[in-house]
Design a protein around this motif. Structure first.
Motif, short mmCIF file in Angstrom:
data_model
loop_
_atom_site.label_atom_id
_atom_site.label_comp_id
_atom_site.label_asym_id
_atom_site.label_seq_id
_atom_site.Cartn_x
_atom_site.Cartn_y
_atom_site.Cartn_z
N GLU A 102 11.32 -18.74 -1.00
CA GLU A 102 11.21 -20.17 -1.26
C GLU A 102 10.49 -20.87 -0.11
O GLU A 102 10.45 -20.38 1.02
CB GLU A 102 12.61 -20.77 -1.45
N GLY A 103 9.90 -22.02 -0.43
CA GLY A 103 9.21 -22.81 0.58
C GLY A 103 7.71 -22.54 0.60
O GLY A 103 7.18 -21.77 -0.21
N ASP A 104 7.03 -23.21 1.53
CA ASP A 104 5.58 -23.11 1.64
C ASP A 104 5.18 -22.19 2.79
O ASP A 104 5.99 -21.88 3.67
CB ASP A 104 4.97 -24.50 1.88
N GLY A 105 3.92 -21.81 2.78
CA GLY A 105 3.38 -21.03 3.89
C GLY A 105 3.65 -19.55 3.74
O GLY A 105 4.16 -19.06 2.73
N ALA A 106 3.29 -18.82 4.80
CA ALA A 106 3.43 -17.36 4.80
C ALA A 106 4.89 -16.95 4.89
O ALA A 106 5.75 -17.73 5.30
CB ALA A 106 2.64 -16.78 5.98
N PHE A 107 5.15 -15.71 4.49
CA PHE A 107 6.50 -15.16 4.64
C PHE A 107 6.79 -14.89 6.12
O PHE A 107 5.93 -14.44 6.87
CB PHE A 107 6.64 -13.85 3.87
N ASP A 108 8.04 -15.14 6.50
CA ASP A 108 8.52 -14.75 7.82
C ASP A 108 8.76 -13.24 7.78
O ASP A 108 9.56 -12.77 6.96
CB ASP A 108 9.81 -15.50 8.13
N PRO A 109 8.08 -12.45 8.63
CA PRO A 109 8.25 -10.99 8.55
C PRO A 109 9.69 -10.54 8.78
O PRO A 109 10.09 -9.48 8.30
CB PRO A 109 7.32 -10.47 9.64
N ARG A 110 10.48 -11.36 9.47
CA ARG A 110 11.87 -10.97 9.75
C ARG A 110 12.74 -11.03 8.49
O ARG A 110 13.87 -10.54 8.50
CB ARG A 110 12.45 -11.87 10.85
N THR A 111 12.22 -11.64 7.41
CA THR A 111 12.99 -11.68 6.16
C THR A 111 12.72 -10.46 5.28
O THR A 111 13.42 -10.26 4.30
CB THR A 111 12.68 -12.96 5.36
N LEU A 112 11.70 -9.67 5.61
CA LEU A 112 11.39 -8.50 4.80
C LEU A 112 12.43 -7.40 5.03
O LEU A 112 12.84 -7.14 6.16
CB LEU A 112 10.00 -7.95 5.13
N ILE A 113 12.84 -6.77 3.95
CA ILE A 113 13.73 -5.62 4.03
C ILE A 113 12.90 -4.36 4.26
O ILE A 113 13.30 -3.45 4.99
CB ILE A 113 14.57 -5.49 2.75
N ALA A 114 11.72 -4.31 3.65
CA ALA A 114 10.81 -3.18 3.83
C ALA A 114 9.39 -3.62 3.50
O ALA A 114 9.18 -4.53 2.69
CB ALA A 114 11.21 -2.01 2.94
N ALA A 115 8.43 -2.96 4.13
CA ALA A 115 7.01 -3.12 3.81
C ALA A 115 6.50 -1.76 3.36
O ALA A 115 6.79 -0.73 3.99
CB ALA A 115 6.23 -3.61 5.02
N ILE A 116 5.74 -1.75 2.27
CA ILE A 116 5.21 -0.51 1.72
C ILE A 116 3.71 -0.62 1.62
O ILE A 116 3.18 -1.63 1.14
CB ILE A 116 5.81 -0.23 0.32
N GLU A 117 3.02 0.42 2.08
CA GLU A 117 1.56 0.46 2.00
C GLU A 117 1.12 1.70 1.23
O GLU A 117 1.66 2.79 1.43
CB GLU A 117 0.92 0.48 3.39
N VAL A 118 0.13 1.51 0.37
CA VAL A 118 -0.56 2.62 -0.27
C VAL A 118 -1.88 2.78 0.46
O VAL A 118 -2.68 1.84 0.52
CB VAL A 118 -0.79 2.33 -1.78
N VAL A 119 -2.07 3.93 1.06
CA VAL A 119 -3.20 4.12 1.98
C VAL A 119 -4.52 3.87 1.27
O VAL A 119 -4.78 4.38 0.19
CB VAL A 119 -3.17 5.54 2.58
N SER A 120 -5.34 3.07 1.91
CA SER A 120 -6.66 2.76 1.39
C SER A 120 -7.60 3.94 1.58
O SER A 120 -7.60 4.58 2.64
CB SER A 120 -7.22 1.53 2.12
N ARG A 121 -8.39 4.20 0.58
CA ARG A 121 -9.39 5.26 0.67
C ARG A 121 -10.41 4.95 1.75
O ARG A 121 -10.90 5.82 2.45
CB ARG A 121 -10.09 5.41 -0.69
N SER A 122 -10.73 3.67 1.91
CA SER A 122 -11.83 3.29 2.82
C SER A 122 -11.40 3.09 4.26
O SER A 122 -12.23 3.14 5.16
CB SER A 122 -12.48 1.99 2.31
#
Length: 202
Positions: A102-122
């Motif tokens: 909720e709210g405006d602006g970017a997410f506060d990273p401290r509120t994330l439970i996990a971050a997931i990345e799918v590796v970029s080919r490039s």
């Protein structure tokens, strides 16, 4: 002296603001994904790649089936930003409580439970090197990497202090086909797509 420290911090803040302004001025006129790290702007020139996007979709659906309703595996905007650190990132999947969206602006990273990345080919180093450094610095407790180039991945947890700054202390590698535990939830990695031979880098 604190004055030197303050000046350095102020200079870093101005530099970060200038990079943010530059990205905003481009206003989606240049394709790809832009992020800001300690080294500057990262530009991933990825065009929509089906295996990448399909992996993100599978992970979102599998996680949301396992998690309680008040949590989401979010794949859209906005970015995750820590202006004092001079870092703006955009994980492929963010596990976060709906209330923290909720709210405006970017997410506060401290509120994330996990971050997931799918590796970029490039630009695989962005996920395997830069984000492995940035995400513990941002306080994201769990970082998971899925690599369609190799059919492997890793779960990183347990942030601890090192001379180089915060780092993940625990790394659990997995191969596609095994179950993987992300925070409190276990999902299957069966049938996740891979990049084709022509797309795969060694």
């Amino acid at each position: 002296m604190t004055i030197a420290s303050d000046n350095a911090q102020q200079g870093a803040s101005h530099f970060y603001r200038a990079m943010r302004d530059l990205l905003e001025s481009m206003d989606d006129t240049i394709p790809g994904k832009f992020e800001i790290t300690k080294e500057g702007i990262v530009h991933d020139m990825m065009s929509p790649v089906k295996p990448h996007e399909l992996t993100v979709l599978h992970l979102r659906k599998r996680l949301e089936k396992a998690m309680p309703e008040e949590l989401v595996a979010h794949t859209g905007e906005p970015d995750v930003e820590a202006a004092p650190e001079g870092i703006m990132r955009h994980p492929d999947v963010m596990v976060i409580a709906m209330a923290d969206m909720e709210g405006d602006g970017a997410f506060d990273p401290r509120t994330l439970i996990a971050a997931i990345e799918v590796v970029s080919r490039s630009n695989p180093d962005n996920d395997w090197v830069s984000k492995m450094r940035d995400y513990p610095l941002l306080g994201i407790p769990v970082y998971v990497i899925f690599d369609p180039r190799t059919g492997e991945g890793a779960v990183l947890t347990d942030i601890h202090t090192t001379p180089e700054g915060p780092r993940y202390a625990t790394r659990k590698d997995f191969v596609y086909g095994e179950d993987v535990t992300i925070a409190d939830w276990t999902i299957s990695t069966d049938n996740l797509p891979r990049y084709g031979d022509r797309e795969t880098k060694p």
